[in-house]
Design a protein around this motif. Structure first.
Motif, PDB file in Angstrom:
ATOM      1  N   GLU A 165      -6.740  -1.898   1.876  1.00 18.37           N
ATOM      2  CA  GLU A 165      -7.873  -1.641   0.961  1.00 18.37           C
ATOM      3  C   GLU A 165      -9.163  -1.497   1.761  1.00 18.37           C
ATOM      4  OE1 GLU A 165      -7.839  -0.785  -2.048  1.00 18.37           O
ATOM      5  OE2 GLU A 165      -5.704  -1.150  -2.305  1.00 18.37           O
ATOM      6  N   LYS A 166      -9.287  -2.343   2.788  1.00 21.10           N
ATOM      7  CA  LYS A 166     -10.486  -2.287   3.635  1.00 21.10           C
ATOM      8  C   LYS A 166     -10.609  -0.906   4.299  1.00 21.10           C
ATOM      9  CE  LYS A 166     -10.918  -4.717   7.676  1.00 21.10           C
ATOM     10  NZ  LYS A 166     -10.822  -5.929   8.480  1.00 21.10           N
ATOM     11  N   ALA A 167      -9.494  -0.397   4.780  1.00 19.10           N
ATOM     12  CA  ALA A 167      -9.515   0.922   5.430  1.00 19.10           C
ATOM     13  C   ALA A 167      -9.879   2.006   4.414  1.00 19.10           C
ATOM     14  CB  ALA A 167      -8.171   1.209   6.073  1.00 19.10           C
ATOM     15  N   MET A 199       2.630  -5.384   7.850  1.00 19.53           N
ATOM     16  CA  MET A 199       1.261  -4.900   7.730  1.00 19.53           C
ATOM     17  C   MET A 199       0.376  -5.816   6.879  1.00 19.53           C
ATOM     18  SD  MET A 199       0.101  -1.184   6.437  1.00 19.53           S
ATOM     19  CE  MET A 199      -1.535  -1.016   5.748  1.00 19.53           C
ATOM     20  N   ASP A 200       0.820  -6.123   5.664  1.00 19.04           N
ATOM     21  CA  ASP A 200      -0.023  -6.914   4.755  1.00 19.04           C
ATOM     22  C   ASP A 200      -0.152  -8.349   5.258  1.00 19.04           C
ATOM     23  OD1 ASP A 200       0.022  -4.598   3.386  1.00 19.04           O
ATOM     24  OD2 ASP A 200       1.082  -5.330   1.629  1.00 19.04           O
ATOM     25  N   GLN A 249       0.833  -1.217   0.000  1.00 21.07           N
ATOM     26  CA  GLN A 249       0.000   0.000   0.000  1.00 21.07           C
ATOM     27  C   GLN A 249       0.866   1.265   0.000  1.00 21.07           C
ATOM     28  OE1 GLN A 249      -3.216  -0.158  -0.312  1.00 21.07           O
ATOM     29  NE2 GLN A 249      -3.376  -2.368  -0.004  1.00 21.07           N
ATOM     30  N   ASP A 250       0.242   2.363  -0.418  1.00 22.35           N
ATOM     31  CA  ASP A 250       0.914   3.659  -0.326  1.00 22.35           C
ATOM     32  C   ASP A 250       1.120   4.031   1.130  1.00 22.35           C
ATOM     33  OD1 ASP A 250       0.830   4.146  -3.087  1.00 22.35           O
ATOM     34  OD2 ASP A 250      -1.252   4.816  -2.946  1.00 22.35           O
ATOM     35  N   VAL A 251       2.239   4.674   1.418  1.00 23.60           N
ATOM     36  CA  VAL A 251       2.465   5.205   2.764  1.00 23.60           C
ATOM     37  C   VAL A 251       2.390   6.733   2.655  1.00 23.60           C
ATOM     38  CG1 VAL A 251       4.017   5.295   4.749  1.00 23.60           C
ATOM     39  CG2 VAL A 251       3.991   3.240   3.288  1.00 23.60           C
TER      40      VAL A 251
END
Ligand code: PLP
Length: 377
Positions: free
Chosen positions: A201-203, A172-173, A48-50
Protein backbone atom coordinates in the motif's frame (compact mmCIF):
# COMPACT_ATOMS: atom_id res chain seq x y z
CA UNK A 1 19.48 -27.78 -17.97
CA UNK A 2 20.69 -26.42 -14.66
CA UNK A 3 21.13 -22.78 -15.61
CA UNK A 4 19.77 -19.99 -13.41
CA UNK A 5 17.16 -19.21 -16.06
CA UNK A 6 15.75 -20.26 -18.34
CA UNK A 7 14.90 -23.39 -16.38
CA UNK A 8 13.25 -26.62 -17.57
CA UNK A 9 9.55 -26.42 -18.42
CA UNK A 10 7.39 -29.38 -17.27
CA UNK A 11 5.44 -31.34 -19.90
CA UNK A 12 2.17 -30.33 -18.25
CA UNK A 13 3.02 -26.69 -18.80
CA UNK A 14 4.26 -27.24 -22.36
CA UNK A 15 1.05 -29.07 -23.26
CA UNK A 16 -1.12 -26.34 -21.75
CA UNK A 17 0.70 -23.78 -23.87
CA UNK A 18 0.29 -25.91 -27.01
CA UNK A 19 -3.51 -25.50 -27.01
CA UNK A 20 -5.05 -23.55 -29.90
CA UNK A 21 -4.87 -19.80 -29.42
CA UNK A 22 -7.78 -18.09 -27.74
CA UNK A 23 -8.59 -14.39 -27.82
CA UNK A 24 -7.59 -12.48 -24.73
CA UNK A 25 -10.69 -10.27 -24.50
CA UNK A 26 -13.03 -13.20 -23.82
CA UNK A 27 -14.68 -14.76 -20.76
CA UNK A 28 -12.55 -17.88 -21.41
CA UNK A 29 -9.28 -16.00 -21.04
CA UNK A 30 -10.61 -13.89 -18.15
CA UNK A 31 -11.38 -17.09 -16.21
CA UNK A 32 -7.79 -18.24 -16.66
CA UNK A 33 -6.52 -14.82 -15.67
CA UNK A 34 -8.70 -14.77 -12.54
CA UNK A 35 -7.25 -18.10 -11.38
CA UNK A 36 -3.68 -16.99 -12.08
CA UNK A 37 -4.24 -13.70 -10.28
CA UNK A 38 -5.24 -15.44 -7.05
CA UNK A 39 -2.54 -18.11 -7.23
CA UNK A 40 0.18 -15.49 -7.75
CA UNK A 41 -0.73 -13.98 -4.38
CA UNK A 42 -0.10 -17.38 -2.82
CA UNK A 43 3.29 -17.62 -4.50
CA UNK A 44 4.29 -14.05 -3.62
CA UNK A 45 3.00 -14.54 -0.06
CA UNK A 46 0.97 -11.35 -0.26
CA UNK A 47 -2.58 -10.04 -0.20
CA UNK A 48 -1.62 -7.43 -2.79
CA UNK A 49 -2.26 -7.71 -6.51
CA UNK A 50 0.60 -9.16 -8.53
CA UNK A 51 0.88 -7.37 -11.86
CA UNK A 52 1.63 -9.52 -14.91
CA UNK A 53 3.70 -7.79 -17.58
CA UNK A 54 4.77 -8.97 -21.02
CA UNK A 55 8.50 -8.49 -20.51
CA UNK A 56 11.57 -10.17 -19.12
CA UNK A 57 12.29 -9.57 -15.44
CA UNK A 58 14.14 -6.33 -16.17
CA UNK A 59 10.83 -4.83 -17.37
CA UNK A 60 9.40 -5.17 -13.86
CA UNK A 61 12.61 -3.65 -12.43
CA UNK A 62 12.36 -0.68 -14.79
CA UNK A 63 8.64 -0.29 -14.08
CA UNK A 64 9.36 -0.20 -10.35
CA UNK A 65 11.73 2.69 -10.83
CA UNK A 66 9.57 4.71 -13.22
CA UNK A 67 6.29 4.21 -11.36
CA UNK A 68 7.57 5.03 -7.89
CA UNK A 69 10.15 7.77 -8.25
CA UNK A 70 10.87 11.15 -9.81
CA UNK A 71 14.10 12.46 -11.32
CA UNK A 72 16.36 13.63 -8.50
CA UNK A 73 14.97 11.17 -5.94
CA UNK A 74 17.68 9.50 -3.86
CA UNK A 75 17.92 5.73 -3.55
CA UNK A 76 20.43 3.21 -2.21
CA UNK A 77 21.56 0.62 -4.73
CA UNK A 78 23.07 -2.51 -3.23
CA UNK A 79 25.58 -3.43 -5.88
CA UNK A 80 26.94 -6.89 -5.16
CA UNK A 81 26.71 -8.30 -8.67
CA UNK A 82 25.36 -7.84 -12.19
CA UNK A 83 21.77 -7.47 -11.09
CA UNK A 84 22.43 -5.09 -8.22
CA UNK A 85 24.31 -3.01 -10.75
CA UNK A 86 21.22 -3.11 -12.96
CA UNK A 87 19.11 -1.37 -10.31
CA UNK A 88 21.67 1.43 -10.34
CA UNK A 89 21.82 1.68 -14.12
CA UNK A 90 18.04 1.83 -14.47
CA UNK A 91 17.77 4.43 -11.68
CA UNK A 92 20.42 6.66 -13.22
CA UNK A 93 18.85 6.32 -16.67
CA UNK A 94 15.76 8.02 -15.24
CA UNK A 95 17.68 10.73 -13.42
CA UNK A 96 17.53 9.32 -9.88
CA UNK A 97 20.47 9.95 -7.58
CA UNK A 98 21.85 6.53 -6.71
CA UNK A 99 23.96 5.98 -3.61
CA UNK A 100 25.95 2.95 -4.71
CA UNK A 101 26.79 0.54 -1.93
CA UNK A 102 29.36 -1.74 -3.51
CA UNK A 103 29.58 -5.20 -2.02
CA UNK A 104 32.37 -7.63 -2.79
CA UNK A 105 31.11 -10.29 -5.23
CA UNK A 106 30.28 -13.45 -3.30
CA UNK A 107 29.39 -11.56 -0.11
CA UNK A 108 26.01 -10.45 1.21
CA UNK A 109 25.45 -6.81 2.12
CA UNK A 110 26.07 -5.87 5.74
CA UNK A 111 22.86 -4.13 6.95
CA UNK A 112 25.02 -1.81 9.10
CA UNK A 113 26.50 -0.32 5.92
CA UNK A 114 23.01 0.37 4.60
CA UNK A 115 22.03 2.01 7.89
CA UNK A 116 25.07 4.29 7.73
CA UNK A 117 24.05 5.61 4.31
CA UNK A 118 20.43 5.99 5.40
CA UNK A 119 21.42 7.94 8.51
CA UNK A 120 23.71 10.25 6.58
CA UNK A 121 21.14 10.90 3.84
CA UNK A 122 17.67 11.42 5.31
CA UNK A 123 16.15 12.17 1.88
CA UNK A 124 16.69 8.61 0.62
CA UNK A 125 13.36 7.24 -0.65
CA UNK A 126 14.26 3.67 -1.53
CA UNK A 127 16.59 0.73 -0.98
CA UNK A 128 17.05 -1.53 -4.01
CA UNK A 129 18.39 -5.01 -3.55
CA UNK A 130 18.30 -8.61 -4.81
CA UNK A 131 16.87 -11.32 -2.53
CA UNK A 132 19.04 -13.67 -4.59
CA UNK A 133 21.91 -12.12 -6.59
CA UNK A 134 22.14 -14.68 -9.35
CA UNK A 135 25.51 -13.56 -10.71
CA UNK A 136 27.25 -14.31 -7.41
CA UNK A 137 24.92 -16.99 -5.97
CA UNK A 138 24.38 -14.85 -2.85
CA UNK A 139 21.23 -14.30 -0.76
CA UNK A 140 21.05 -10.78 0.72
CA UNK A 141 19.48 -10.26 4.20
CA UNK A 142 16.04 -8.96 3.23
CA UNK A 143 14.46 -9.35 6.66
CA UNK A 144 17.17 -7.17 8.25
CA UNK A 145 16.88 -4.53 5.54
CA UNK A 146 13.11 -4.42 5.99
CA UNK A 147 13.65 -3.22 9.57
CA UNK A 148 14.96 0.07 8.15
CA UNK A 149 11.93 0.80 6.00
CA UNK A 150 8.87 -0.89 7.41
CA UNK A 151 8.06 1.80 9.99
CA UNK A 152 8.86 4.68 7.66
CA UNK A 153 6.32 6.07 5.24
CA UNK A 154 8.95 7.92 3.18
CA UNK A 155 11.27 5.06 2.18
CA UNK A 156 10.60 1.84 0.24
CA UNK A 157 12.30 -1.55 0.21
CA UNK A 158 12.42 -2.70 -3.40
CA UNK A 159 13.38 -6.33 -3.82
CA UNK A 160 14.37 -8.15 -6.98
CA UNK A 161 13.04 -11.63 -6.26
CA UNK A 162 13.69 -12.88 -9.78
CA UNK A 163 15.56 -15.97 -8.55
CA UNK A 164 14.00 -15.97 -5.07
CA UNK A 165 10.21 -16.07 -5.47
CA UNK A 166 9.19 -19.73 -5.41
CA UNK A 167 12.71 -20.80 -4.35
CA UNK A 168 12.90 -19.71 -0.72
CA UNK A 169 10.53 -17.72 1.50
CA UNK A 170 10.34 -14.02 0.73
CA UNK A 171 7.07 -13.34 2.58
CA UNK A 172 6.33 -9.92 1.22
CA UNK A 173 3.59 -8.81 3.64
CA UNK A 174 5.13 -10.39 6.72
CA UNK A 175 8.56 -8.84 6.14
CA UNK A 176 7.20 -5.50 4.97
CA UNK A 177 8.69 -5.57 1.48
CA UNK A 178 7.29 -2.72 -0.61
CA UNK A 179 8.02 -3.99 -4.10
CA UNK A 180 8.74 -7.59 -5.08
CA UNK A 181 9.49 -8.38 -8.72
CA UNK A 182 10.11 -11.64 -10.51
CA UNK A 183 10.28 -13.30 -13.94
CA UNK A 184 8.76 -16.36 -15.57
CA UNK A 185 11.90 -18.23 -16.67
CA UNK A 186 13.00 -19.01 -13.12
CA UNK A 187 11.12 -20.90 -10.36
CA UNK A 188 7.86 -20.35 -12.28
CA UNK A 189 8.88 -23.22 -14.60
CA UNK A 190 7.94 -21.23 -17.70
CA UNK A 191 9.75 -19.93 -20.76
CA UNK A 192 10.98 -16.32 -20.61
CA UNK A 193 8.49 -13.54 -21.36
CA UNK A 194 6.52 -12.66 -18.24
CA UNK A 195 7.56 -10.25 -15.52
CA UNK A 196 5.74 -9.77 -12.23
CA UNK A 197 5.52 -6.94 -9.73
CA UNK A 198 3.70 -6.77 -6.40
CA UNK A 199 3.48 -3.50 -4.46
CA UNK A 200 2.62 -2.64 -0.85
CA UNK A 201 0.00 0.00 0.00
CA UNK A 202 2.89 2.31 0.84
CA UNK A 203 4.38 1.78 -2.62
CA UNK A 204 1.03 2.45 -4.30
CA UNK A 205 0.97 5.82 -2.46
CA UNK A 206 4.41 6.68 -3.87
CA UNK A 207 2.88 6.39 -7.30
CA UNK A 208 0.66 9.42 -6.69
CA UNK A 209 3.67 11.74 -6.81
CA UNK A 210 6.15 9.83 -9.02
CA UNK A 211 7.04 11.83 -12.11
CA UNK A 212 9.44 9.62 -14.07
CA UNK A 213 8.30 9.23 -17.68
CA UNK A 214 6.48 5.96 -18.38
CA UNK A 215 4.03 4.53 -20.84
CA UNK A 216 4.05 0.75 -21.40
CA UNK A 217 4.87 -0.17 -17.81
CA UNK A 218 2.13 1.88 -16.18
CA UNK A 219 1.40 0.02 -12.96
CA UNK A 220 -1.74 2.02 -12.14
CA UNK A 221 -3.24 1.19 -15.49
CA UNK A 222 -2.27 -2.48 -15.11
CA UNK A 223 -3.78 -2.65 -11.63
CA UNK A 224 -7.06 -1.19 -12.91
CA UNK A 225 -7.16 -3.80 -15.71
CA UNK A 226 -6.16 -6.60 -13.34
CA UNK A 227 -9.34 -5.91 -11.34
CA UNK A 228 -11.26 -6.75 -14.53
CA UNK A 229 -9.17 -9.90 -15.11
CA UNK A 230 -7.29 -8.50 -18.03
CA UNK A 231 -4.19 -6.49 -18.95
CA UNK A 232 -3.82 -2.99 -20.42
CA UNK A 233 -2.30 -4.28 -23.65
CA UNK A 234 -2.26 -7.65 -25.44
CA UNK A 235 -1.04 -10.14 -22.83
CA UNK A 236 1.44 -12.94 -23.52
CA UNK A 237 -1.61 -15.21 -23.52
CA UNK A 238 0.14 -18.56 -24.08
CA UNK A 239 2.53 -17.89 -21.24
CA UNK A 240 -0.34 -16.94 -18.94
CA UNK A 241 -2.09 -20.20 -19.87
CA UNK A 242 1.15 -22.02 -19.04
CA UNK A 243 1.40 -20.04 -15.83
CA UNK A 244 -1.98 -21.34 -14.71
CA UNK A 245 -0.68 -24.90 -15.04
CA UNK A 246 2.65 -24.11 -13.35
CA UNK A 247 0.87 -22.45 -10.43
CA UNK A 248 -1.43 -25.45 -10.11
CA UNK A 249 1.67 -27.66 -9.87
CA UNK A 250 3.17 -25.40 -7.20
CA UNK A 251 -0.08 -25.50 -5.22
CA UNK A 252 -0.26 -29.30 -5.51
CA UNK A 253 3.28 -29.64 -4.17
CA UNK A 254 2.61 -26.94 -1.54
CA UNK A 255 4.78 -23.86 -1.19
CA UNK A 256 6.46 -25.12 1.99
CA UNK A 257 7.45 -28.32 0.17
CA UNK A 258 8.67 -26.34 -2.82
CA UNK A 259 10.92 -24.31 -0.51
CA UNK A 260 12.10 -27.47 1.29
CA UNK A 261 12.96 -29.13 -2.03
CA UNK A 262 14.99 -26.15 -3.20
CA UNK A 263 16.80 -26.02 0.13
CA UNK A 264 17.59 -29.73 -0.02
CA UNK A 265 18.90 -29.50 -3.59
CA UNK A 266 21.00 -26.49 -2.64
CA UNK A 267 22.48 -28.19 0.43
CA UNK A 268 23.21 -31.32 -1.60
CA UNK A 269 25.00 -29.29 -4.26
CA UNK A 270 27.01 -27.39 -1.65
CA UNK A 271 27.98 -30.66 0.05
CA UNK A 272 29.01 -32.11 -3.31
CA UNK A 273 31.27 -29.24 -4.32
CA UNK A 274 32.86 -29.27 -0.87
CA UNK A 275 33.58 -32.98 -1.20
CA UNK A 276 35.15 -32.23 -4.59
CA UNK A 277 37.45 -29.67 -2.91
CA UNK A 278 36.06 -26.82 -4.96
CA UNK A 279 36.08 -23.36 -3.38
CA UNK A 280 32.59 -21.88 -2.93
CA UNK A 281 31.92 -18.42 -4.32
CA UNK A 282 29.42 -17.46 -1.60
CA UNK A 283 30.37 -19.44 1.52
CA UNK A 284 28.63 -17.21 4.06
CA UNK A 285 25.25 -16.44 2.54
CA UNK A 286 24.54 -18.83 -0.33
CA UNK A 287 21.28 -18.57 -2.26
CA UNK A 288 19.17 -21.72 -2.56
CA UNK A 289 18.69 -20.86 -6.25
CA UNK A 290 22.24 -21.37 -7.45
CA UNK A 291 25.55 -22.68 -6.16
CA UNK A 292 28.66 -20.87 -7.34
CA UNK A 293 32.13 -22.41 -7.19
CA UNK A 294 35.56 -21.39 -8.43
CA UNK A 295 36.92 -23.75 -11.04
CA UNK A 296 40.24 -25.33 -10.02
CA UNK A 297 43.49 -23.50 -10.75
CA UNK A 298 44.55 -24.04 -14.35
CA UNK A 299 41.06 -24.93 -15.62
CA UNK A 300 39.43 -22.51 -18.07
CA UNK A 301 35.90 -22.12 -16.73
CA UNK A 302 34.55 -20.92 -20.07
CA UNK A 303 35.85 -24.00 -21.86
CA UNK A 304 34.56 -26.23 -19.05
CA UNK A 305 31.02 -24.82 -19.36
CA UNK A 306 31.18 -25.22 -23.14
CA UNK A 307 32.44 -28.81 -22.86
CA UNK A 308 29.71 -29.72 -20.36
CA UNK A 309 27.07 -28.23 -22.65
CA UNK A 310 28.27 -29.34 -26.08
CA UNK A 311 29.89 -32.69 -25.29
CA UNK A 312 27.95 -33.86 -22.27
CA UNK A 313 24.57 -32.18 -22.81
CA UNK A 314 24.54 -30.46 -19.40
CA UNK A 315 23.83 -26.73 -19.35
CA UNK A 316 25.33 -24.90 -16.39
CA UNK A 317 26.38 -21.25 -16.19
CA UNK A 318 29.80 -19.65 -16.04
CA UNK A 319 30.79 -16.32 -14.54
CA UNK A 320 30.17 -12.74 -15.64
CA UNK A 321 32.49 -9.72 -15.71
CA UNK A 322 35.64 -10.31 -13.63
CA UNK A 323 34.45 -13.83 -12.74
CA UNK A 324 34.27 -14.82 -16.42
CA UNK A 325 36.13 -18.10 -16.92
CA UNK A 326 36.71 -18.42 -13.19
CA UNK A 327 33.50 -19.87 -11.80
CA UNK A 328 30.80 -22.41 -12.43
CA UNK A 329 27.19 -21.80 -11.37
CA UNK A 330 25.03 -24.83 -10.82
CA UNK A 331 21.41 -23.72 -10.65
CA UNK A 332 18.79 -25.75 -8.82
CA UNK A 333 15.60 -23.75 -9.16
CA UNK A 334 12.30 -24.53 -10.74
CA UNK A 335 11.46 -27.92 -12.20
CA UNK A 336 14.54 -29.63 -10.77
CA UNK A 337 14.77 -32.58 -8.42
CA UNK A 338 17.09 -35.19 -6.92
CA UNK A 339 18.36 -36.91 -10.03
CA UNK A 340 18.99 -33.69 -11.93
CA UNK A 341 21.48 -32.83 -9.20
CA UNK A 342 23.06 -36.29 -9.34
CA UNK A 343 23.49 -35.96 -13.10
CA UNK A 344 24.92 -32.46 -12.80
CA UNK A 345 27.45 -33.38 -10.12
CA UNK A 346 28.44 -36.55 -11.91
CA UNK A 347 28.98 -34.64 -15.16
CA UNK A 348 31.10 -32.02 -13.39
CA UNK A 349 33.29 -34.77 -11.88
CA UNK A 350 33.78 -36.33 -15.31
CA UNK A 351 34.38 -33.05 -17.11
CA UNK A 352 36.88 -31.88 -14.49
CA UNK A 353 38.80 -35.15 -14.93
CA UNK A 354 38.93 -34.43 -18.68
CA UNK A 355 40.32 -30.99 -17.84
CA UNK A 356 43.11 -32.52 -15.74
CA UNK A 357 41.73 -32.02 -12.23
CA UNK A 358 42.74 -34.92 -10.02
CA UNK A 359 39.81 -36.18 -8.01
CA UNK A 360 38.37 -39.54 -7.10
CA UNK A 361 35.14 -40.22 -8.98
CA UNK A 362 31.96 -40.33 -6.92
CA UNK A 363 33.02 -38.13 -4.01
CA UNK A 364 30.73 -35.27 -4.98
CA UNK A 365 27.90 -37.58 -5.97
CA UNK A 366 28.09 -39.47 -2.66
CA UNK A 367 28.02 -36.26 -0.64
CA UNK A 368 24.97 -35.10 -2.57
CA UNK A 369 23.24 -38.46 -2.12
CA UNK A 370 23.57 -38.20 1.66
CA UNK A 371 21.52 -35.00 1.62
CA UNK A 372 19.13 -35.91 -1.20
CA UNK A 373 17.98 -39.06 0.55
CA UNK A 374 16.23 -36.80 3.09
CA UNK A 375 13.64 -36.19 0.40
CA UNK A 376 12.39 -39.80 0.50
CA UNK A 377 10.25 -41.64 3.06
C1 PLP B 1 18.38 -11.66 -9.86
C2 PLP B 1 18.08 -11.29 -11.27
N1 PLP B 1 17.67 -10.05 -11.53
C3 PLP B 1 17.37 -9.65 -12.77
C4 PLP B 1 17.49 -10.51 -13.83
C5 PLP B 1 17.17 -10.01 -15.19
O1 PLP B 1 16.06 -10.64 -15.66
P1 PLP B 1 15.74 -10.74 -17.23
O2 PLP B 1 16.95 -11.28 -17.89
O3 PLP B 1 14.55 -11.67 -17.22
O4 PLP B 1 15.39 -9.38 -17.67
C6 PLP B 1 17.92 -11.81 -13.63
C7 PLP B 1 18.10 -12.73 -14.76
O5 PLP B 1 18.85 -13.66 -14.73
C8 PLP B 1 18.22 -12.21 -12.31
O6 PLP B 1 18.63 -13.46 -12.05
Amino acid sequence: MLAPGPTPVPDRVLLAMAQPMIHHRTPQFSAIFAEVKEDLKYLFQTKQDVLILAASGTGAMEGSVTNLFSPGDEVIVINGGKFGERWGKISESYGLKAHWLNVEWGKAVDPKDVKKILDANPKIKGIMVQASETSTAVAHPIKELAQFTKNRQDCLLIVDGITAVGVFPVPMDELGIDVLVSGSQKAFMLPPGLAFAALSEKAWKFMETAKCPRFYFDFKKERKNLKDNTTAYTPAASLIIGLREALRMIKEEGLENVFARHNRLARATRAAVKAMNLKPLAPDSPSDATTGVYVPEGVDGGKLVKYLRDDMGITLAGGQDHLKGKILRIAHLGYIDTFDIIVAISSIEMALRKFGYKMEFGKGVAAAQEVLLEGYK
